[in-house]
Scaffold this motif. Sequence first.
Motif, PDB file in Angstrom:
ATOM      1  N   GLY A  65      -5.279   0.022   3.565  1.00 22.50           N
ATOM      2  CA  GLY A  65      -5.243   0.882   2.574  1.00 22.50           C
ATOM      3  C   GLY A  65      -6.302   2.239   2.934  1.00 22.50           C
ATOM      4  O   GLY A  65      -5.936   3.384   2.644  1.00 22.50           O
TER       5      GLY A  65
ATOM      6  N   GLN B  77      -5.871  -5.886   3.954  1.00 21.47           N
ATOM      7  CA  GLN B  77      -5.307  -4.954   2.919  1.00 21.47           C
ATOM      8  C   GLN B  77      -5.899  -3.537   2.716  1.00 21.47           C
ATOM      9  O   GLN B  77      -5.904  -2.428   2.759  1.00 21.47           O
ATOM     10  CB  GLN B  77      -4.946  -5.556   1.657  1.00 21.47           C
ATOM     11  CG  GLN B  77      -4.226  -4.627   0.701  1.00 21.47           C
ATOM     12  CD  GLN B  77      -3.525  -5.327  -0.510  1.00 21.47           C
ATOM     13  OE1 GLN B  77      -3.673  -6.683  -0.709  1.00 21.47           O
ATOM     14  NE2 GLN B  77      -2.986  -4.603  -1.224  1.00 21.47           N
TER      15      GLN B  77
ATOM     16  N   GLU C 135       0.750  -1.104  -0.091  1.00 22.39           N
ATOM     17  CA  GLU C 135       0.120   0.076  -0.123  1.00 22.39           C
ATOM     18  C   GLU C 135       0.993   1.246  -0.012  1.00 22.39           C
ATOM     19  O   GLU C 135       0.463   2.330  -0.593  1.00 22.39           O
ATOM     20  CB  GLU C 135      -1.138   0.072   1.319  1.00 22.39           C
ATOM     21  CG  GLU C 135      -1.936  -0.947   1.044  1.00 22.39           C
ATOM     22  CD  GLU C 135      -2.985  -0.845  -0.125  1.00 22.39           C
ATOM     23  OE1 GLU C 135      -3.279   0.444  -0.272  1.00 22.39           O
ATOM     24  OE2 GLU C 135      -3.483  -1.700  -0.462  1.00 22.39           O
TER      25      GLU C 135
ATOM     26  N   GLU D 171      -4.856   5.883   3.118  1.00 21.12           N
ATOM     27  CA  GLU D 171      -5.540   6.965   2.068  1.00 21.12           C
ATOM     28  C   GLU D 171      -5.974   8.189   2.819  1.00 21.12           C
ATOM     29  O   GLU D 171      -6.050   9.408   2.393  1.00 21.12           O
ATOM     30  CB  GLU D 171      -6.634   6.357   1.129  1.00 21.12           C
ATOM     31  CG  GLU D 171      -7.011   7.124   0.128  1.00 21.12           C
ATOM     32  CD  GLU D 171      -6.404   7.780  -1.005  1.00 21.12           C
ATOM     33  OE1 GLU D 171      -6.575   8.689  -1.310  1.00 21.12           O
ATOM     34  OE2 GLU D 171      -5.263   6.742  -1.147  1.00 21.12           O
TER      35      GLU D 171
END
Length: 490
Positions: free
Chosen positions: A375, A371, A340, A379
Amino acid sequence: MSAQVEKTTPERPLKTVSLRRRVTVWVLLLLVLVLTVMGLVVNWLLGDALRSDLQQRLEDKAGYAAVLQEQGVTGQTLADRLAGNGVFSTFTSGRQEYIGRDNGPPAAGPGRGGGGPHPAKPVPTVTPAIVFSESDGQLIAQVALPDGQLMLSTTESDVANTLARLQQIELLAGGATVVIAGLLLVTVVRAALRPLERMSGLARRIRDGTRGRRLRPTKANTDLGRTAAAFDDMLDALETAESQARIAEDRMRQFLADASHDLRTPLAGVIAGSEQLLRTPLGRAEREERLVQVVRQARRAARLVDDLLLMTRLDTPSDVGGPSARLYQAVDPALLLEREICLLRLRRPDLDVNLSEAQPALVSLDPDQLQRALGNLLENAATVSPVGGWIRVDRSYHDGHLSIRIIDAGPGIVEADRERIFDRFVRLSTARSGAGSGLGLPISRAIVRAGGGDLRCLPWHGGACFEIVLPATHPTPDVTPDTAKLLQHL
């Protein structure tokens, strides 16, 4: 199988006979039984005492007869001296039978006297042999004397009359006692069962809308205390369930409203772009631009629908379609973080993203879901980080748990919002929410909690700090980090 039987078998209906009537009837029956037993015992004891008194009277007469024999009294005189005071005498000597006649008060004899002091009772030198028998309501004593055979008898009618009068008194007194006890029991039982009436009254008031009322027993170790405590616990559970149901209903309404609002924007863009393409003649370049916008809005709506479906699956138990433990496997979160971070550096080359070194640790979770959770957090950190900012990812292993902290240099989160941000469709600010749907953090927390861990927002100065804590183990020699990495890539 037994659990299913217990669930499907209906409970037997509770017998709701009058408790007041039941207690009164059973107490009265017990009282009647006690009075009957006491009456029988008293009658038997009194009858035995009266019969013993009659027998003692005949024994005294037999002793007196032996004394008279030693004094030379015999024949009719002996029979007459022993008759009287309810005792009949018959003296048989040879072939002659003498029947005693009651000629009034007996002369001074043993145990009797005139006005002077009572002389000592004479004792016969030889105790006569006495044989007792009963016949036709009479007590008979056969006495063997030196000059003949003496028969003394007395009737038991006085004993029977006394016992009959006693039975009448017992019946009248017992009946009166039962009636008075019944009247008193009605009052006493009503007072004793008043707490139950209070329970039923409280239940009716709660049914009519009065909430928060409780019995609050003073003693919880008594029968009524345990019942009242169980009643209060039931009310607490019911009111808690009602409150939770209302909260869930409000959340569902808010969820539907937010979902509808968030879906309406991309769908409106799709509809507007499609109508423009159908009704307005456009050039090729402008037409392709409108098609790109339609596809972009459609993907945004599809992404929101996917997030909603994922939240639904994560909130649903595994036995009805939720996340299944069969998809879990031993995975090293460091490999997912590296992947990531590489993607994030491609999107935001201006950010300084640093992953700390730590001992390898394996967690049991669905790799794709883990994941996605990582992520979402990265983000979110990248969205709030300014140009040229930094993101730090720290890892540590302690007491069988792996801790992953993602720290950013954004505006931070105030204490009042550190728990609220995990609610669905919550956006704190434009900088932190961006164009997102407000489902990233709730989805990440649901994924982590499904694996037995937790996701929290920790207090931090100069930014925000999100911590993931998951049960973890160090890899065994058979599963080295390189092997785990190879398996992960496969």
